[in-house]
Design a protein around this motif. Sequence first.
Motif, PDB file in Angstrom:
ATOM      1  N   ASP A 177      37.746  36.026  57.870  1.00  0.00           N
ATOM      2  CA  ASP A 177      38.560  36.958  57.083  1.00  0.00           C
ATOM      3  C   ASP A 177      39.490  36.223  56.122  1.00  0.00           C
ATOM      4  OD1 ASP A 177      37.381  39.207  58.216  1.00  0.00           O
ATOM      5  OD2 ASP A 177      38.863  39.340  59.828  1.00  0.00           O
ATOM      6  N   GLU A 178      40.125  35.152  56.596  1.00  0.00           N
ATOM      7  CA  GLU A 178      41.012  34.375  55.727  1.00  0.00           C
ATOM      8  C   GLU A 178      40.216  33.706  54.611  1.00  0.00           C
ATOM      9  OE1 GLU A 178      44.470  30.926  56.007  1.00  0.00           O
ATOM     10  OE2 GLU A 178      42.984  31.057  57.613  1.00  0.00           O
ATOM     11  N   MET A 179      39.038  33.163  54.947  1.00  0.00           N
ATOM     12  CA  MET A 179      38.191  32.525  53.954  1.00  0.00           C
ATOM     13  C   MET A 179      37.793  33.533  52.874  1.00  0.00           C
ATOM     14  SD  MET A 179      34.262  31.438  53.980  1.00  0.00           S
ATOM     15  CE  MET A 179      34.012  33.174  53.799  1.00  0.00           C
ATOM     16  N   LEU A 180      37.370  34.709  53.294  1.00  0.00           N
ATOM     17  CA  LEU A 180      36.942  35.744  52.356  1.00  0.00           C
ATOM     18  C   LEU A 180      38.110  36.187  51.468  1.00  0.00           C
ATOM     19  CD1 LEU A 180      34.508  37.443  51.545  1.00  0.00           C
ATOM     20  CD2 LEU A 180      35.206  39.121  53.245  1.00  0.00           C
ATOM     21  N   LYS A 181      39.276  36.349  52.059  1.00  0.00           N
ATOM     22  CA  LYS A 181      40.474  36.753  51.316  1.00  0.00           C
ATOM     23  C   LYS A 181      40.827  35.730  50.238  1.00  0.00           C
ATOM     24  CE  LYS A 181      45.402  37.173  52.020  1.00  0.00           C
ATOM     25  NZ  LYS A 181      46.446  36.806  52.958  1.00  0.00           N
ATOM     26  N   ASN A 182      40.571  34.458  50.502  1.00  0.00           N
ATOM     27  CA  ASN A 182      40.948  33.378  49.583  1.00  0.00           C
ATOM     28  C   ASN A 182      39.783  32.853  48.736  1.00  0.00           C
ATOM     29  OD1 ASN A 182      43.810  33.075  50.214  1.00  0.00           O
ATOM     30  ND2 ASN A 182      43.067  32.519  52.245  1.00  0.00           N
ATOM     31  N   PHE A 183      38.689  33.569  48.679  1.00  0.00           N
ATOM     32  CA  PHE A 183      37.532  33.169  47.876  1.00  0.00           C
ATOM     33  C   PHE A 183      37.647  33.857  46.514  1.00  0.00           C
ATOM     34  CE2 PHE A 183      33.114  32.265  46.847  1.00  0.00           C
ATOM     35  CZ  PHE A 183      32.823  31.156  47.610  1.00  0.00           C
ATOM     36  N   ASN A 184      38.725  33.522  45.770  1.00  0.00           N
ATOM     37  CA  ASN A 184      39.052  34.221  44.524  1.00  0.00           C
ATOM     38  C   ASN A 184      38.494  33.535  43.286  1.00  0.00           C
ATOM     39  OD1 ASN A 184      42.019  34.265  46.203  1.00  0.00           O
ATOM     40  ND2 ASN A 184      40.943  36.174  45.892  1.00  0.00           N
ATOM     41  N   CYS A 225      38.040  29.333  45.883  1.00  0.00           N
ATOM     42  CA  CYS A 225      39.349  28.895  46.353  1.00  0.00           C
ATOM     43  C   CYS A 225      40.398  29.965  46.088  1.00  0.00           C
ATOM     44  CB  CYS A 225      39.748  27.574  45.713  1.00  0.00           C
ATOM     45  SG  CYS A 225      39.883  27.624  43.926  1.00  0.00           S
ATOM     46  N   LYS A 226      41.542  29.743  46.673  1.00  0.00           N
ATOM     47  CA  LYS A 226      42.652  30.680  46.561  1.00  0.00           C
ATOM     48  C   LYS A 226      43.220  30.623  45.147  1.00  0.00           C
ATOM     49  CE  LYS A 226      46.997  31.842  48.826  1.00  0.00           C
ATOM     50  NZ  LYS A 226      47.919  31.441  49.902  1.00  0.00           N
ATOM     51  N   GLN A 227      43.335  31.789  44.532  1.00  0.00           N
ATOM     52  CA  GLN A 227      43.882  31.855  43.183  1.00  0.00           C
ATOM     53  C   GLN A 227      45.299  31.303  43.167  1.00  0.00           C
ATOM     54  OE1 GLN A 227      43.687  35.739  41.461  1.00  0.00           O
ATOM     55  NE2 GLN A 227      44.037  34.983  39.408  1.00  0.00           N
ATOM     56  N   HIS A 228      45.591  30.476  42.194  1.00  0.00           N
ATOM     57  CA  HIS A 228      46.882  29.817  41.991  1.00  0.00           C
ATOM     58  C   HIS A 228      47.178  28.760  43.061  1.00  0.00           C
ATOM     59  CE1 HIS A 228      47.579  32.742  38.884  1.00  0.00           C
ATOM     60  NE2 HIS A 228      47.522  33.738  39.752  1.00  0.00           N
ATOM     61  N   ASP A 229      46.203  28.455  43.923  1.00  0.00           N
ATOM     62  CA  ASP A 229      46.384  27.404  44.931  1.00  0.00           C
ATOM     63  C   ASP A 229      45.024  26.821  45.308  1.00  0.00           C
ATOM     64  OD1 ASP A 229      47.561  25.690  46.745  1.00  0.00           O
ATOM     65  OD2 ASP A 229      47.705  27.186  48.336  1.00  0.00           O
ATOM     66  N   CYS A 230      44.234  26.474  44.277  1.00  0.00           N
ATOM     67  CA  CYS A 230      42.876  25.976  44.544  1.00  0.00           C
ATOM     68  C   CYS A 230      42.854  24.719  45.412  1.00  0.00           C
ATOM     69  CB  CYS A 230      42.123  25.734  43.242  1.00  0.00           C
ATOM     70  SG  CYS A 230      41.294  27.232  42.676  1.00  0.00           S
ATOM     71  N   PRO A 231      43.596  23.729  45.116  1.00  0.00           N
ATOM     72  CA  PRO A 231      43.501  22.566  46.008  1.00  0.00           C
ATOM     73  C   PRO A 231      44.018  22.875  47.409  1.00  0.00           C
ATOM     74  CG  PRO A 231      44.708  22.012  44.000  1.00  0.00           C
ATOM     75  CD  PRO A 231      44.469  23.480  43.984  1.00  0.00           C
ATOM     76  N   GLY A 232      44.878  23.864  47.539  1.00  0.00           N
ATOM     77  CA  GLY A 232      45.474  24.189  48.831  1.00  0.00           C
ATOM     78  C   GLY A 232      44.551  24.939  49.771  1.00  0.00           C
ATOM     79  N   TYR A 233      43.602  25.694  49.223  1.00  0.00           N
ATOM     80  CA  TYR A 233      42.661  26.434  50.070  1.00  0.00           C
ATOM     81  C   TYR A 233      41.333  26.502  49.331  1.00  0.00           C
ATOM     82  CZ  TYR A 233      40.966  29.582  53.659  1.00  0.00           C
ATOM     83  OH  TYR A 233      40.257  30.122  54.707  1.00  0.00           O
TER      84      TYR A 233
END
Length: 170
Positions: free
Chosen positions: A97-104, A121-129
Amino acid sequence: MKKLIVGACAFSLFAVISCKKEAKADVSSTGTDSLATTMPKDSVTTPKTDSVTSTPATASTDNILTKNTGKYPNDIKLFEDKSFANRVKKLTGAQYDEMLKNFNVESPIVSENGIYKVTGCKQHDCPGYLTSIFYDSKNDNLNVSIDKNGKVADFAEKGKITVTEALKSK
């Protein structure tokens, strides 16, 4: 009245296009090597093949990734494909669920020698997630790698897929 409706439609289309471009621009502006996979849709290159690797995928390995090289996950509704989503969910378990939420912010699907790769990756935090998904069509093997601020969790169905540096950098 017609002018008002046409104007509203044009504005809506412009807003959708500019939002999509902004999301993709976020990836290219981060400057990290792991995000070098983001390319315009029209600049996808065809992987080199030799007689050993040019075997066509069989029915059992023909899936949403192998049929959509060069396309973006959102465009093909990758995670709405039940077969693919169920495999990833089974593999990643509680982290799905977290992976899917952050697959932006997404890269297009790329391949080399029967190995397919897509990242999000997470929008506005690509290297972070950052999530990388690899699929070996020859062995019907799926791997998922989730990098949370440098802490990497690897998930493998049938063992770790060997990925070339060339594919990693796509």
